[in-house]
Design a protein around this motif. Structure first.
Motif, mmCIF file in Angstrom:
data_model
loop_
_atom_site.group_PDB
_atom_site.id
_atom_site.type_symbol
_atom_site.label_atom_id
_atom_site.label_comp_id
_atom_site.label_asym_id
_atom_site.label_seq_id
_atom_site.Cartn_x
_atom_site.Cartn_y
_atom_site.Cartn_z
ATOM 1 N N PRO A 15 0.806 -1.218 0.000
ATOM 2 C CA PRO A 15 0.000 0.000 0.000
ATOM 3 C C PRO A 15 0.842 1.273 0.000
ATOM 4 O O PRO A 15 1.965 1.289 0.520
ATOM 5 C CB PRO A 15 -0.800 -0.105 1.302
ATOM 6 N N LYS A 16 0.310 2.308 -0.596
ATOM 7 C CA LYS A 16 0.963 3.608 -0.645
ATOM 8 C C LYS A 16 1.342 4.051 0.770
ATOM 9 O O LYS A 16 0.560 3.911 1.705
ATOM 10 C CB LYS A 16 0.014 4.634 -1.262
ATOM 11 N N GLY A 17 2.559 4.548 0.905
ATOM 12 C CA GLY A 17 3.018 5.075 2.178
ATOM 13 C C GLY A 17 3.647 4.057 3.108
ATOM 14 O O GLY A 17 4.189 4.418 4.142
ATOM 15 N N MET A 33 9.741 -6.910 -10.676
ATOM 16 C CA MET A 33 9.224 -5.851 -11.525
ATOM 17 C C MET A 33 8.309 -4.984 -10.671
ATOM 18 O O MET A 33 7.387 -5.495 -10.039
ATOM 19 C CB MET A 33 8.449 -6.420 -12.710
ATOM 20 N N LEU A 34 8.598 -3.702 -10.647
ATOM 21 C CA LEU A 34 7.785 -2.761 -9.888
ATOM 22 C C LEU A 34 6.998 -1.890 -10.841
ATOM 23 O O LEU A 34 7.526 -1.430 -11.852
ATOM 24 C CB LEU A 34 8.678 -1.853 -9.025
ATOM 25 N N PHE A 35 5.747 -1.656 -10.522
ATOM 26 C CA PHE A 35 4.909 -0.740 -11.277
ATOM 27 C C PHE A 35 4.587 0.425 -10.358
ATOM 28 O O PHE A 35 3.934 0.250 -9.331
ATOM 29 C CB PHE A 35 3.606 -1.424 -11.722
ATOM 30 N N GLU A 36 5.086 1.590 -10.708
ATOM 31 C CA GLU A 36 4.860 2.784 -9.904
ATOM 32 C C GLU A 36 4.585 3.956 -10.832
ATOM 33 O O GLU A 36 4.971 3.941 -11.994
ATOM 34 C CB GLU A 36 6.098 3.114 -9.059
ATOM 35 N N LYS A 41 9.253 8.574 -6.148
ATOM 36 C CA LYS A 41 10.700 8.647 -5.941
ATOM 37 C C LYS A 41 11.181 7.296 -5.439
ATOM 38 O O LYS A 41 10.799 6.857 -4.357
ATOM 39 C CB LYS A 41 11.034 9.738 -4.926
ATOM 40 N N HIS A 42 12.029 6.630 -6.209
ATOM 41 C CA HIS A 42 12.441 5.271 -5.849
ATOM 42 C C HIS A 42 13.400 5.220 -4.670
ATOM 43 O O HIS A 42 13.618 4.153 -4.095
ATOM 44 C CB HIS A 42 13.048 4.540 -7.056
#
Length: 58
Positions: A15-17, A33-36, A41-42
């Protein structure tokens, strides 16, 4: 505050945050694999030599 085990072929949604630190058992090599959003900001709020600000279009 917890550990999630993700097996080959599985996915999870962080989840976000939520701060997270992906790692493997015994230092095994894995590919993820990340989907953002492009605005994510990584490296979070940390400015580091790894911080990217320009991304190639895929």
């Amino acid at each position: 505050d917890r550990t999630e085990t993700v097996n080959e072929g599985e996915i999870i949604v962080v989840p976000k945050g939520v701060k997270h630190c992906p790692m493997t058992k015994d230092g095994e090599e894995v590919h993820i694999m990340l989907f953002e959003k492009l605005s994510t900001k990584h490296t979070g709020d940390v400015q580091d030599s790894l911080t990217q600000s320009d991304y190639p279009k895929i």
